[in-house]
Design a protein around this motif. Structure first.
Motif, PDB file in Angstrom:
ATOM      1  N   SER A 193       0.827  -1.064   0.143  1.00  0.00           N
ATOM      2  CA  SER A 193       0.000  -0.128   0.336  1.00  0.00           C
ATOM      3  C   SER A 193       1.055   1.247   0.071  1.00  0.00           C
ATOM      4  O   SER A 193       1.931   0.899   0.542  1.00  0.00           O
ATOM      5  N   LYS A 194       0.376   2.249  -0.635  1.00  0.00           N
ATOM      6  CA  LYS A 194       0.820   3.580  -0.597  1.00  0.00           C
ATOM      7  C   LYS A 194       0.125   4.432   0.585  1.00  0.00           C
ATOM      8  O   LYS A 194      -1.730   4.258   0.227  1.00  0.00           O
ATOM      9  N   ASP A 195       0.311   5.314   1.083  1.00  0.00           N
ATOM     10  CA  ASP A 195      -0.303   6.100   1.869  1.00  0.00           C
ATOM     11  C   ASP A 195      -1.374   7.294   0.776  1.00  0.00           C
ATOM     12  O   ASP A 195      -1.122   8.145  -0.343  1.00  0.00           O
ATOM     13  N   ALA A 196      -2.404   7.372   0.632  1.00  0.00           N
ATOM     14  CA  ALA A 196      -3.607   7.529   0.435  1.00  0.00           C
ATOM     15  C   ALA A 196      -3.661   9.049   0.223  1.00  0.00           C
ATOM     16  O   ALA A 196      -4.460   9.783  -0.745  1.00  0.00           O
ATOM     17  N   VAL A 197      -3.170   9.717   1.106  1.00  0.00           N
ATOM     18  CA  VAL A 197      -3.761  11.179   1.474  1.00  0.00           C
ATOM     19  C   VAL A 197      -2.442  12.255   1.172  1.00  0.00           C
ATOM     20  O   VAL A 197      -2.207  13.259   0.653  1.00  0.00           O
ATOM     21  N   ASP A 298     -13.276  -4.807   5.657  1.00  0.00           N
ATOM     22  CA  ASP A 298     -12.473  -3.801   3.994  1.00  0.00           C
ATOM     23  C   ASP A 298     -12.263  -2.916   4.514  1.00  0.00           C
ATOM     24  O   ASP A 298     -13.407  -1.956   3.815  1.00  0.00           O
ATOM     25  N   LEU A 299     -11.377  -2.003   4.986  1.00  0.00           N
ATOM     26  CA  LEU A 299     -11.171  -0.559   4.963  1.00  0.00           C
ATOM     27  C   LEU A 299     -10.045  -0.124   3.042  1.00  0.00           C
ATOM     28  O   LEU A 299      -9.307  -0.669   2.848  1.00  0.00           O
ATOM     29  N   MET A 300     -10.969   1.574   3.107  1.00  0.00           N
ATOM     30  CA  MET A 300     -10.147   1.544   1.871  1.00  0.00           C
ATOM     31  C   MET A 300     -10.483   3.117   1.748  1.00  0.00           C
ATOM     32  O   MET A 300     -11.241   3.853   3.104  1.00  0.00           O
ATOM     33  N   ALA A 301      -9.713   3.710   1.473  1.00  0.00           N
ATOM     34  CA  ALA A 301      -9.757   5.117   1.308  1.00  0.00           C
ATOM     35  C   ALA A 301      -9.756   5.718  -0.542  1.00  0.00           C
ATOM     36  O   ALA A 301      -9.480   5.326  -1.908  1.00  0.00           O
ATOM     37  N   ASP A 302     -10.853   6.953  -0.741  1.00  0.00           N
ATOM     38  CA  ASP A 302     -10.591   7.753  -1.640  1.00  0.00           C
ATOM     39  C   ASP A 302     -10.581   8.896  -1.738  1.00  0.00           C
ATOM     40  O   ASP A 302     -10.237   9.499  -0.789  1.00  0.00           O
ATOM     41  N   GLU A 303     -10.770   9.471  -2.738  1.00  0.00           N
ATOM     42  CA  GLU A 303     -10.592  11.220  -3.234  1.00  0.00           C
ATOM     43  C   GLU A 303     -11.690  11.973  -1.902  1.00  0.00           C
ATOM     44  O   GLU A 303     -11.631  12.676  -1.129  1.00  0.00           O
ATOM     45  N   ASN A 304     -12.263  10.837  -1.252  1.00  0.00           N
ATOM     46  CA  ASN A 304     -13.128  11.929  -0.469  1.00  0.00           C
ATOM     47  C   ASN A 304     -13.654  10.683   1.184  1.00  0.00           C
ATOM     48  O   ASN A 304     -14.191  11.903   1.983  1.00  0.00           O
ATOM     49  N   GLY A 305     -12.456  10.013   1.170  1.00  0.00           N
ATOM     50  CA  GLY A 305     -12.391   9.713   2.897  1.00  0.00           C
ATOM     51  C   GLY A 305     -11.931   8.863   3.338  1.00  0.00           C
ATOM     52  O   GLY A 305     -11.838   7.794   2.384  1.00  0.00           O
ATOM     53  N   LEU A 306     -12.484   8.173   3.982  1.00  0.00           N
ATOM     54  CA  LEU A 306     -12.158   6.777   4.544  1.00  0.00           C
ATOM     55  C   LEU A 306     -13.206   5.926   4.990  1.00  0.00           C
ATOM     56  O   LEU A 306     -14.074   6.200   5.163  1.00  0.00           O
ATOM     57  N   ASP A 395      -7.108  -2.356  -4.030  1.00  0.00           N
ATOM     58  CA  ASP A 395      -6.962  -1.438  -3.002  1.00  0.00           C
ATOM     59  C   ASP A 395      -6.183  -0.225  -3.804  1.00  0.00           C
ATOM     60  O   ASP A 395      -5.897  -0.302  -4.995  1.00  0.00           O
ATOM     61  N   TYR A 396      -7.963   0.763  -4.047  1.00  0.00           N
ATOM     62  CA  TYR A 396      -7.333   2.108  -4.976  1.00  0.00           C
ATOM     63  C   TYR A 396      -6.633   3.207  -4.228  1.00  0.00           C
ATOM     64  O   TYR A 396      -7.145   3.277  -2.992  1.00  0.00           O
ATOM     65  N   ASN A 397      -5.454   4.157  -4.597  1.00  0.00           N
ATOM     66  CA  ASN A 397      -5.011   5.201  -4.272  1.00  0.00           C
ATOM     67  C   ASN A 397      -5.494   5.863  -5.289  1.00  0.00           C
ATOM     68  O   ASN A 397      -5.090   6.387  -6.131  1.00  0.00           O
ATOM     69  N   PRO A 398      -5.911   6.879  -4.217  1.00  0.00           N
ATOM     70  CA  PRO A 398      -6.473   8.237  -5.299  1.00  0.00           C
ATOM     71  C   PRO A 398      -5.355   9.627  -5.490  1.00  0.00           C
ATOM     72  O   PRO A 398      -5.769  10.177  -6.708  1.00  0.00           O
ATOM     73  N   ARG A 399      -4.147   9.361  -4.335  1.00  0.00           N
ATOM     74  CA  ARG A 399      -3.554  10.171  -5.071  1.00  0.00           C
ATOM     75  C   ARG A 399      -3.149   9.613  -6.335  1.00  0.00           C
ATOM     76  O   ARG A 399      -2.621  10.560  -7.135  1.00  0.00           O
ATOM     77  N   GLU A 400      -2.621   8.434  -6.548  1.00  0.00           N
ATOM     78  CA  GLU A 400      -2.119   8.047  -7.721  1.00  0.00           C
ATOM     79  C   GLU A 400      -2.577   7.439  -8.912  1.00  0.00           C
ATOM     80  O   GLU A 400      -2.527   7.719 -10.077  1.00  0.00           O
ATOM     81  N   ARG A 401      -3.856   7.644  -8.455  1.00  0.00           N
ATOM     82  CA  ARG A 401      -5.143   6.663  -9.124  1.00  0.00           C
ATOM     83  C   ARG A 401      -4.786   5.436  -9.566  1.00  0.00           C
ATOM     84  O   ARG A 401      -4.934   5.229 -11.633  1.00  0.00           O
ATOM     85  N   VAL A 402      -4.280   4.785  -9.059  1.00  0.00           N
ATOM     86  CA  VAL A 402      -3.730   3.605  -9.217  1.00  0.00           C
ATOM     87  C   VAL A 402      -4.697   2.430  -7.908  1.00  0.00           C
ATOM     88  O   VAL A 402      -4.862   3.043  -7.379  1.00  0.00           O
ATOM     89  N   LEU A 403      -5.158   1.156  -9.047  1.00  0.00           N
ATOM     90  CA  LEU A 403      -5.932   0.192  -7.634  1.00  0.00           C
ATOM     91  C   LEU A 403      -4.786  -0.637  -8.129  1.00  0.00           C
ATOM     92  O   LEU A 403      -3.915  -1.568  -9.115  1.00  0.00           O
ATOM     93  N   TYR A 404      -4.150  -1.316  -7.300  1.00  0.00           N
ATOM     94  CA  TYR A 404      -2.893  -1.960  -6.079  1.00  0.00           C
ATOM     95  C   TYR A 404      -4.234  -3.060  -6.125  1.00  0.00           C
ATOM     96  O   TYR A 404      -5.037  -3.122  -5.383  1.00  0.00           O
ATOM     97  N   THR A 405      -3.116  -4.474  -6.503  1.00  0.00           N
ATOM     98  CA  THR A 405      -4.054  -5.987  -6.267  1.00  0.00           C
ATOM     99  C   THR A 405      -2.808  -6.497  -5.945  1.00  0.00           C
ATOM    100  O   THR A 405      -1.547  -6.611  -6.278  1.00  0.00           O
ATOM    101  N   TRP A 406      -3.284  -7.991  -5.296  1.00  0.00           N
ATOM    102  CA  TRP A 406      -2.211  -8.972  -4.942  1.00  0.00           C
ATOM    103  C   TRP A 406      -2.831 -10.154  -5.561  1.00  0.00           C
ATOM    104  O   TRP A 406      -4.394 -10.310  -5.373  1.00  0.00           O
ATOM    105  N   ASN A 407      -2.348 -10.454  -6.953  1.00  0.00           N
ATOM    106  CA  ASN A 407      -2.999 -11.144  -7.418  1.00  0.00           C
ATOM    107  C   ASN A 407      -2.023 -12.978  -7.527  1.00  0.00           C
ATOM    108  O   ASN A 407      -0.995 -12.819  -8.568  1.00  0.00           O
ATOM    109  N   ASN A 408      -2.902 -13.887  -6.824  1.00  0.00           N
ATOM    110  CA  ASN A 408      -1.219 -15.103  -6.615  1.00  0.00           C
ATOM    111  C   ASN A 408      -0.254 -14.920  -6.477  1.00  0.00           C
ATOM    112  O   ASN A 408       0.681 -15.520  -7.590  1.00  0.00           O
ATOM    113  N   GLY A 409      -0.014 -13.977  -5.342  1.00  0.00           N
ATOM    114  CA  GLY A 409       1.386 -14.383  -5.771  1.00  0.00           C
ATOM    115  C   GLY A 409       2.138 -12.066  -6.304  1.00  0.00           C
ATOM    116  O   GLY A 409       3.361 -12.779  -6.153  1.00  0.00           O
ATOM    117  N   HIS A 410       1.322 -12.219  -7.151  1.00  0.00           N
ATOM    118  CA  HIS A 410       1.929 -11.067  -7.615  1.00  0.00           C
ATOM    119  C   HIS A 410       1.444  -9.771  -7.499  1.00  0.00           C
ATOM    120  O   HIS A 410       0.597  -9.254  -7.117  1.00  0.00           O
TER     121      HIS A 410
END
Length: 427
Positions: A193-197, A298-306, A395-410
């Motif tokens: 994860s990266k910091d969303a803020v 499942d905890l998550m963050a987007d452009e509008n908060g936590l 996990d979506y990171n609103p700061r980078e607009r990137v979706l991080y996923t863990w996919n079968n060890g990748h």
């Protein structure tokens, strides 16, 4: 000759020793009093301090090895079960090949597809067997080193401290390499994860596993994470459950193991700032995603908060969305989506909208969207490229607009492009 008993005759301040003359006896001999160093003086010995640090490192490595051993045995059993399934399917396929009339073309093709999907598990099984033996050897070496250190601590004899330090560092490197290797081959939960803020934050946080984990690795950059270098370790005071963690404004928000409690852990101060129960939320695999893994909360963050995504018994297992106040973890507002959580593979929030996939396996689609701004939903049909066939974190990171996923060890990243839909009066 007599001496003032309060005057030191000879001192060795660097060692803590002092020698005093006290009087003259009947034979004319001097009687001296030797004042030994205080017991806590040894604690200030650099060698003793180094030993204590080494002992602490060994204890941490041993605990990590025990957790890794448990995970390896669990995953190895899973692979063994899958191997049996593959052999059974393969027997049926051979029977069908010998007697083509026993199956129609469609069933035959389905069997071939299943075998094709299962074949890559054979080398994985062999690798797990090798890694399991390696872990046993490393664990035994750590145990032997611990015994040696305890003996040295008791005797404080001469020893090559640099050699000890080198061995501990080598063990740490081997352990981290082994854990990374197993993580790459396991379908279990993990991820970064990266910091969303914080806009200048380059740090990457890695949490391995979804069962009773406490070890968080903080890398300087994503490139360091990929190379397994330049990291520091955080040991959480309470273990986590699932993979629904999020880093938000310098703190880690995670679900405490075997509870519906959310914890806010501050990285800089290495302390828990607040913890709060998510009232009525299921936990301990009561309402997980389709892949299981204690993914109830499942905890998550987007452009509008936590946000927190979970479900409760009164909601009949349907996905519930709650917007949280980041400082107090108080629930500000809640929505019942009506979508069954066990039918969802994973989900993520973008611009106050929850997007849900219909599976964690190959062929998954973004199937459902719930709009909290209007309290409405729609069924969607957006293909989602699931390259490695087993998603256990999204996990979506609103700061980078990137979706991080863990996919079968990748670790897989998806760039997200947002479009503004403009409706006219005639629409």
């Amino acid at each position: 000759q007599s001496f003032d008993p309060s005057f030191p005759f000879s001192t060795f301040p660097e060692e803590g020793w002092q020698i005093y003359s006290s009087a003259q006896d009947a034979d004319g001999k001097c009687i001296c009093t030797v004042v030994a160093p205080a017991q806590n003086m040894c604690n200030r010995d650099p060698r003793s301090r180094q030993l204590r640090q080494l002992m602490e490192k060994v204890q941490n490595i041993t605990q990590s090895m025990e957790l890794l051993d448990l995970r390896t045995n669990r995953d190895l059993q899973y692979v063994r079960n899958t191997e049996s399934l593959m052999k059974a399917v393969d027997i049926k396929l051979k029977t069908a090949s010998d007697n083509p009339r026993s199956l129609n073309p469609k069933s035959l093709q389905e069997l071939k597809d299943k075998v094709t999907q299962l074949l890559p598990l054979l080398p994985v099984l062999e690798q797990y067997k090798t890694d399991a033996r390696q872990i046993s050897r490393v664990r035994e070496e750590v145990r032997n080193l611990s015994l040696v250190l305890m003996a040295i601590q008791e005797e404080m004899g001469a020893y090559d401290y640099e050699e000890l330090r080198h061995r501990v560092l080598l063990l740490e490197t081997r352990l981290h390499s082994c854990m990374q290797k197993l993580g790459e081959e396991s379908g279990g939960g993990a991820g970064v994860s990266k910091d969303a803020v914080i806009p200048t934050a380059l740090n990457v946080w890695s949490m391995d596993g979804y069962f009773k984990g406490r070890r968080v690795l903080e890398y300087r950059t994503l490139n360091d994470f990929m190379k397994g270098q330049n990291f520091v370790q955080h040991l959480l005071p309470h273990p986590w459950a699932g993979t629904g963690h999020v880093v938000y404004n310098g703190s880690l928000y995670y679900n405490k193991y075997q509870s519906n409690i959310i914890i806010k852990y501050h990285f800089r101060s290495r302390s828990v700032l607040v913890q709060r129960s998510l009232s009525g939320a299921g936990y301990n695999n009561t309402f997980p995603y389709s892949w299981g893994g204690s993914s109830d909360i499942d905890l998550m963050a987007d452009e509008n908060g936590l946000w927190a995504v979970y479900t409760t018994i009164p909601n009949a297992g349907n996905i519930v969305i709650s917007r949280l106040e980041p400082q107090s973890l108080e629930v500000l507002q809640t929505w019942d989506t009506g979508f069954p959580k066990r039918s969802a593979g994973e989900s993520f929030m973008i611009c106050s909208t929850l997007y849900v996939t219909n599976s964690h396996l190959a062929g998954a689609k973004i199937y459902f969207a719930y709009y909290t701004n209007s309290s409405s939903y729609e069924y969607t049909d957006i293909p989602f490229h699931n390259q490695y066939s087993h998603i256990s974190m999204m996990d979506y990171n609103p700061r980078e607009r990137v979706l991080y996923t863990w996919n079968n060890g990748h670790q897989v990243l998806y760039n997200v492009t947002l479009f503004q839909v403009i409706k006219t009066a005639g629409d």
